[in-house]
Design a protein around this motif. Structure first.
Motif, PDB file in Angstrom:
ATOM      1  N   LEU A  80       0.824  -1.208   0.000  1.00 24.57           N
ATOM      2  CA  LEU A  80       0.000   0.000   0.000  1.00 24.57           C
ATOM      3  C   LEU A  80       0.859   1.259   0.000  1.00 24.57           C
ATOM      4  CD1 LEU A  80      -2.825  -0.967   2.530  1.00 24.57           C
ATOM      5  CD2 LEU A  80      -3.156  -0.375   0.123  1.00 24.57           C
ATOM      6  N   ALA A  81       1.943   1.234   0.786  1.00 24.07           N
ATOM      7  CA  ALA A  81       2.770   2.430   0.940  1.00 24.07           C
ATOM      8  C   ALA A  81       3.705   2.661  -0.237  1.00 24.07           C
ATOM      9  CB  ALA A  81       3.579   2.332   2.236  1.00 24.07           C
TER      10      ALA A  81
ATOM     11  N   GLY B 285      -4.308  -6.285  -5.370  1.00 20.64           N
ATOM     12  CA  GLY B 285      -4.528  -5.540  -6.611  1.00 20.64           C
ATOM     13  C   GLY B 285      -3.358  -4.649  -6.963  1.00 20.64           C
ATOM     14  N   ILE B 286      -2.756  -4.015  -5.949  1.00 22.41           N
ATOM     15  CA  ILE B 286      -1.580  -3.175  -6.171  1.00 22.41           C
ATOM     16  C   ILE B 286      -0.410  -4.025  -6.644  1.00 22.41           C
ATOM     17  CG2 ILE B 286       0.107  -1.678  -5.013  1.00 22.41           C
ATOM     18  CD1 ILE B 286      -2.165  -0.749  -3.189  1.00 22.41           C
TER      19      ILE B 286
ATOM     20  N   ALA C 293      -3.290   4.344   9.527  1.00 23.15           N
ATOM     21  CA  ALA C 293      -4.145   3.309  10.106  1.00 23.15           C
ATOM     22  C   ALA C 293      -3.570   1.916   9.882  1.00 23.15           C
ATOM     23  CB  ALA C 293      -5.547   3.396   9.506  1.00 23.15           C
ATOM     24  N   THR C 294      -3.147   1.631   8.650  1.00 25.56           N
ATOM     25  CA  THR C 294      -2.621   0.293   8.353  1.00 25.56           C
ATOM     26  C   THR C 294      -1.311   0.027   9.095  1.00 25.56           C
ATOM     27  OG1 THR C 294      -1.569   1.166   6.339  1.00 25.56           O
ATOM     28  CG2 THR C 294      -3.727   0.165   6.088  1.00 25.56           C
ATOM     29  N   THR C 295      -0.467   1.040   9.212  1.00 26.62           N
ATOM     30  CA  THR C 295       0.791   0.880   9.941  1.00 26.62           C
ATOM     31  C   THR C 295       0.538   0.626  11.416  1.00 26.62           C
ATOM     32  OG1 THR C 295       1.955   2.332   8.383  1.00 26.62           O
ATOM     33  CG2 THR C 295       2.988   1.975  10.536  1.00 26.62           C
ATOM     34  N   ALA C 296      -0.374   1.379  12.005  1.00 29.87           N
ATOM     35  CA  ALA C 296      -0.685   1.215  13.424  1.00 29.87           C
ATOM     36  C   ALA C 296      -1.243  -0.177  13.713  1.00 29.87           C
ATOM     37  CB  ALA C 296      -1.690   2.285  13.861  1.00 29.87           C
TER      38      ALA C 296
END
Length: 250
Positions: free
Chosen positions: A114-115, A154-155, A235-238
Motif C-alpha cells: 500500500l505504501a 490488486g496493487i 491506520a494500516t501501519t498502526a
C-alpha cells in the motif's frame, strides 16, 4: 449481540477505506478477531463480507476489460481462479495458531504494498521487463495470496503487469478489479462450502461495508488524495504494529 454494533461500525470503516484507497481488511479482520471470532474464521468471514463491494467495482469497470500487454485476459483469469482456490484451501488447512503467527507478516507485506507499491513498480519498470509466460506464473502466485489473505493484492498485480510494457497504469484498473474479484470468488465459495464463515458477524460487517463504501465514494470526490492516503497509511501501519506487539511481545 453486544459485538454486532462494533462489527457493523468496523464494516463502515472498512467499506470506506476500500472505496477511498484500499486496505479495508486491515479494519474488518481485527474487528472480527476482537469480536471473538477465531483468526482463520475471521479471515474467511472478512473476505466474504467485503466481497460484494469488490464485485460491484469489477462491474463498474467492465467496459475497460481487455488483455494485459500481450497476455490474454482469459489466461490471466484461469491462472487467478486456480491460484485463488489453492490459497483458500491452504487457509482452511491452516491452524489458528499458525495463522496467528503469520498474520503480522501478511499485514506487513500488505502495508508495504500500500505504501510503496507504486514506487516499487516504477523502479522495476525502469530496469526490467518480464516475459508474457512468466506473468501467468506470477499471476497464479498472486491468486494464491489473494485466496489466502489478499491484502493489497490488486496493487501487487499492477506492479507486476507494469513490467510487460509502458502502458498507462490507469488502463489496468479494469482487469485488476476483475481478477481480484475472481480470486475472492473461488475463495468465498470454498469458505462457504466448508462452513468456515461466522454468519452473524459477517452479515453485520457486510451491511456496514455497503454503507461505508457508498459514503466513502462520496467522500473521495471531495477529500484531498494526499490526506486520504496519509490517513490510510497511518491506520494500516498502526494496526500492523499492534499485531506484531500482540503476537510476539505480549
Amino acid at each position: 449481540m453486544n459485538t454486532m454494533i462494533p462489527t457493523f461500525a468496523a464494516g463502515v470503516a472498512a467499506g470506506a477505506m476500500n472505496a477511498l484507497a484500499g486496505g479495508g481488511s486491515f479494519v474488518s479482520l481485527p474487528a472480527l478477531i476482537a469480536a471473538g471470532v477465531p483468526p482463520v474464521q475471521a479471515n474467511t468471514s472478512s473476505t466474504v463480507a467485503l466481497f460484494p463491494g469488490g464485485l460491484a467495482s469489477a462491474w463498474a469497470y467492465r467496459d475497460g476489460l481487455g488483455p494485459v500487454g500481450t497476455v490474454p485476459l482469459r489466461a490471466l483469469l484461469v491462472a487467478t481462479l486456480c491460484g485463488g482456490l489453492v490459497g483458500a484451501v491452504l487457509l482452511l488447512r491452516t491452524s489458528s495458531a499458525a495463522f496467528t503467527a503469520v498474520l503480522p507478516w501478511l499485514l506487513l507485506v500488505a502495508s508495504i504494498a500500500l505504501a510503496f507499491g507504486r514506487r516499487i513498480g516504477e523502479a522495476l519498470r525502469a530496469r526490467w521487463r518480464i516475459h508474457a509466460r512468466a506473468v501467468l506464473a506470477v499471476q497464479f502466485a498472486l491468486g494464491v495470496y489473494g485466496g489466502y489473505f489478499g491484502g493489497a493484492v490488486g496493487i501487487m498485480m499492477i506492479a507486476m503487469w507494469g513490467l510487460l510494457d509502458n502502458r498507462d497504469l490507469k488502463l489496468l484498473n479494469a482487469p485488476r478489479t476483475l481478477l481480484v474479484s475472481a480470486a475472492n470468488t473461488v475463495a468465498v465459495l470454498a469458505f462457504i462450502a466448508a462452513g468456515a464463515v461466522r454468519w452473524p458477524e459477517t452479515l453485520a460487517l457486510l451491511a456496514g461495508a455497503t454503507l461505508g463504501g457508498y459514503g466513502g465514494a462520496h467522500i473521495g470526490r471531495r477529500a484531498p488524495p494526499g490526506v486520504i492516503r496519509a490517513v490510510t497509511l497511518c491506520a494500516t501501519t498502526a494496526i500492523t504494529v499492534a499485531f506484531f506487539v500482540k503476537t510476539y511481545f505480549v
